[in-house]
Design an enzyme around this catalytic site. Structure first.
Site, PDB file in Angstrom:
ATOM      1  CG  HIS A 267      -0.472   0.121   2.530  1.00  0.00           C
ATOM      2  ND1 HIS A 267      -0.206   1.343   3.107  1.00  0.00           N
ATOM      3  CD2 HIS A 267      -0.164  -0.804   3.472  1.00  0.00           C
ATOM      4  CE1 HIS A 267       0.232   1.150   4.344  1.00  0.00           C
ATOM      5  NE2 HIS A 267       0.289  -0.148   4.580  1.00  0.00           N
TER       6      HIS A 267
ATOM      7  CG  ASP B 221       2.576   0.712   7.966  1.00  0.00           C
ATOM      8  OD1 ASP B 221       2.251   0.266   6.862  1.00  0.00           O
ATOM      9  OD2 ASP B 221       1.771   0.850   8.906  1.00  0.00           O
TER      10      ASP B 221
ATOM     11  CD  GLU C  29      -3.148  -1.122   5.215  1.00  0.00           C
ATOM     12  OE1 GLU C  29      -3.136  -2.148   5.879  1.00  0.00           O
ATOM     13  OE2 GLU C  29      -2.785  -0.028   5.702  1.00  0.00           O
ATOM     14  CD  GLU C  30      -1.774   2.611   7.422  1.00  0.00           C
ATOM     15  OE1 GLU C  30      -2.499   2.198   8.351  1.00  0.00           O
ATOM     16  OE2 GLU C  30      -0.601   2.255   7.263  1.00  0.00           O
TER      17      GLU C  30
ATOM     18  CG  HIS D  50       0.445   3.431  12.418  1.00  0.00           C
ATOM     19  ND1 HIS D  50      -0.914   3.314  12.302  1.00  0.00           N
ATOM     20  CD2 HIS D  50       0.959   2.700  11.394  1.00  0.00           C
ATOM     21  CE1 HIS D  50      -1.213   2.536  11.273  1.00  0.00           C
ATOM     22  NE2 HIS D  50      -0.083   2.145  10.711  1.00  0.00           N
TER      23      HIS D  50
HETATM   24 ZN    ZN Z   1       0.799  -0.934   6.480  1.00  0.00          ZN
END
Ligand code: ZN
Length: 360
Positions: free
Chosen positions: A68, A182, A214-215, A323
């Site tokens: 992603h 990420d 995606e998130e 994150h």
């Molecule tokens: Zn991810």
């Protein structure tokens, strides 16, 4: 992998520094396009996911390599008469990591720097110091003193916001620090895989996918799957490292190699495919880590449920502190994950893929 390591690291650096909040993945998509132009046929879905299809010795099976493109960020919700920006989260944030952090507001013409405001301890009562501030009570200071001044800077309601970060090697040069590992590790490895097979045989057709959104619920992976029509899904993720205090049996340790995720609440990896990945790793001498996750989710959620079901596996590069504004990975883990994915792809011919979902 045959590409020069310095080039690979430079690609990863530029990917992590690109802005790509959910629904605003433009800078990441541009990098994917620039790096894959000429490698395969490029196309896009209606949400902004990018696909690169490269046929090998056979048109099928069709192997979707998904990463992603988006990162956790925010969106400007309103602008106060004093010129402060209120915001909503796009993706999962913990308030502890936010106060006094630098952010960039991505406006239609430039990035406007800002700081998430915090109250100095001098002004906090004992009770307030103990309390976790909610995101709805935070604001971004862009140095404007009125809503008009904020507008003159180009800031509008609906603009996306991303963490501001730098990319660096720690004193241990194997450990890299940047925002958005990420999932720019997934995007970087998806690109590297396609580049690798531009000069190497493969018994299948590879569809590299940079998925949008995606998130906020694995949305782009669902729409991109419609276009990719995969027979197999391989999801590449920057997976949260748990080699931190409080975990007695960590399953994602930096430097211990790629992680194969068997389960999270959104998907169960195809058992035969996961076993195949583990077997390939053993033959190639790549150390791997196995994980069963009590929480979290990946694009596998959308891909494995596509049409009548797609055998899917999630392979992750452990990333500490994701994150947030800074995360850490091991460069060797990144390289080994790339190597593992390439060895896997070289073996996914039609007989191997048919056996994954032969339940008769
Ligand atoms: Zn991810």
């Amino acid at each position: 992998m045959s590409r020069n390591e310095q080039e690979m690291k430079e690609l990863l650096r530029s990917l992590t520094l690109a802005a790509g909040a959910p629904g605003a993945e433009d800078e990441v998509r541009t990098l994917v396009r620039e790096n894959l132009e000429g490698t395969g046929e490029l196309s896009y879905d209606g949400l902004g996911s990018i696909l690169c299809e490269k046929a090998g010795a056979a048109d099928s099976p069709r192997i979707m390599i998904d990463g992603h493109m988006d990162e956790v960020g925010f969106m400007v919700q309103s602008i106060s008469s004093e010129g402060r920006l209120n915001f909503v989260p796009l993706g999962g944030w913990w308030a502890h990591v936010l106060l006094s952090q630098r952010v960039d507001i991505v406006t239609s013409n430039a990035k406007v720097p800002g700081v998430i405001g915090s109250t100095p301890p001098h002004f906090l009562s004992a009770g307030k110091r103990e309390k976790l501030l909610g995101l709805e009570d935070m604001y971004i200071d862009i140095g404007a003193t009125s809503a008009e001044e904020a507008a003159e800077m180009g800031v509008r309601i609906g603009d996306t916001i991303v963490p501001h970060a730098e990319f660096c090697e720690l004193s241990n040069p194997d450990i890299l620090s940047s925002k958005a590992f990420d999932n720019r590790v997934g995007i970087g490895l998806m690109i590297e895989t396609l580049l690798e097979f531009s000069s190497r045989e493969h018994p299948n057709t590879i569809i590299g996918v940079g998925a949008a959104q995606e998130e906020i619920g694995c949305r782009g992976a669902a729409t991109a799957s419609e276009k990719a029509a995969p027979d197999v899904g391989i999801v590449l993720e920057g997976t949260p490292a748990d080699d931190i205090p409080g975990f007695t049996e960590p399953q994602a340790i930096l430097g211990k190699g790629p992680q194969i995720r068997f389960y999270d609440p959104t998907a169960i990896s195809n058992r035969r495919l996961a076993d195949l990945v583990a077997g390939v790793a053993a033959e190639a001498g790549i150390e791997i880590q196995l994980a069963v996750r009590r929480s979290g989710g990946t694009d596998a959620k959308s891909i494995h449920m596509h049409r009548s079901g797609v055998p899917t596996v999630v392979i992750g590069v452990p990333a500490r502190y994701i994150h947030s504004h800074v995360s850490l990975i091991s460069w060797q883990d990144y390289l080994n994950t790339g190597k593992l994915v390439c060895e896997l792809l070289a073996r996914l011919d039609s007989a191997a893929v048919e056996s994954l979902s032969d339940f008769s």
